[in-house]
Scaffold this motif. Structure first.
Motif, short mmCIF file in Angstrom:
data_model
loop_
_atom_site.label_atom_id
_atom_site.label_comp_id
_atom_site.label_asym_id
_atom_site.label_seq_id
_atom_site.Cartn_x
_atom_site.Cartn_y
_atom_site.Cartn_z
N GLN A 89 0.82 -1.21 0.00
CA GLN A 89 0.00 0.00 0.00
C GLN A 89 0.85 1.25 0.00
O GLN A 89 0.51 2.25 -0.63
CB GLN A 89 -0.95 -0.01 1.20
CG GLN A 89 -2.03 -1.04 1.07
CD GLN A 89 -2.88 -1.17 2.33
OE1 GLN A 89 -2.48 -0.74 3.40
NE2 GLN A 89 -4.05 -1.79 2.19
N GLU A 90 1.99 1.21 0.70
CA GLU A 90 2.90 2.34 0.71
C GLU A 90 3.47 2.58 -0.68
O GLU A 90 3.62 3.72 -1.12
CB GLU A 90 4.02 2.10 1.72
CG GLU A 90 4.93 3.28 1.94
CD GLU A 90 4.23 4.43 2.63
OE1 GLU A 90 4.66 5.59 2.39
OE2 GLU A 90 3.29 4.22 3.40
N LEU A 92 1.98 1.84 -3.47
CA LEU A 92 0.90 2.40 -4.29
C LEU A 92 0.70 3.89 -4.03
O LEU A 92 0.27 4.62 -4.94
CB LEU A 92 -0.41 1.65 -4.00
CG LEU A 92 -0.51 0.24 -4.54
CD1 LEU A 92 -1.85 -0.37 -4.13
CD2 LEU A 92 -0.37 0.22 -6.04
N ARG A 93 1.00 4.36 -2.84
CA ARG A 93 0.83 5.78 -2.50
C ARG A 93 1.98 6.66 -3.01
O ARG A 93 1.89 7.87 -2.97
CB ARG A 93 0.69 5.95 -1.00
CG ARG A 93 -0.65 5.53 -0.46
CD ARG A 93 -0.81 5.98 0.98
NE ARG A 93 0.04 5.20 1.88
CZ ARG A 93 -0.37 4.18 2.62
NH1 ARG A 93 -1.61 3.80 2.55
NH2 ARG A 93 0.47 3.55 3.40
#
Length: 96
Positions: A89-90, A92-93
């Motif tokens: 998720q990191e 993707l950010r």
């Protein structure tokens, strides 16, 4: 003063410093595979001991100990999964 040539040289040096090592990647993959096999073996042992306990062939103490070990293993696997998802998720950010 930063010139295009200086920037290109710095980029080239930095690129070599962070390049992935094929050997360490294969070792990491082998360790992950071994951990998955160990987890599956632990879960199979719990099934076997549970079945034996239901048939009266294994003591209650052995069953409780095996279940406690399985719980610890499961908590470890869940924690690792959570860290992997968090890292994904990191990524993707990150701005592109």
């Amino acid at each position: 003063m930063i010139t295009g040539l200086n920037a290109a040289n710095a980029y080239s040096a930095a690129r070599q410093a962070v390049a992935p090592d094929a050997q360490s990647a294969s070792q990491t993959l082998a360790r992950v595979g071994q951990a998955a096999e160990d987890f599956a073996a632990q879960m199979a042992q719990v099934d076997q001991v549970s079945t034996s306990a239901m048939m009266g062939q294994t003591s209650t103490q052995q069953l409780v100990q095996t279940i406690a070990e399985a719980e610890l293993t499961m908590n470890t696997v869940v924690a690792i999964r959570d860290k992997v998802v968090e890292a994904y998720q990191e990524i993707l950010r990150m701005p592109v």
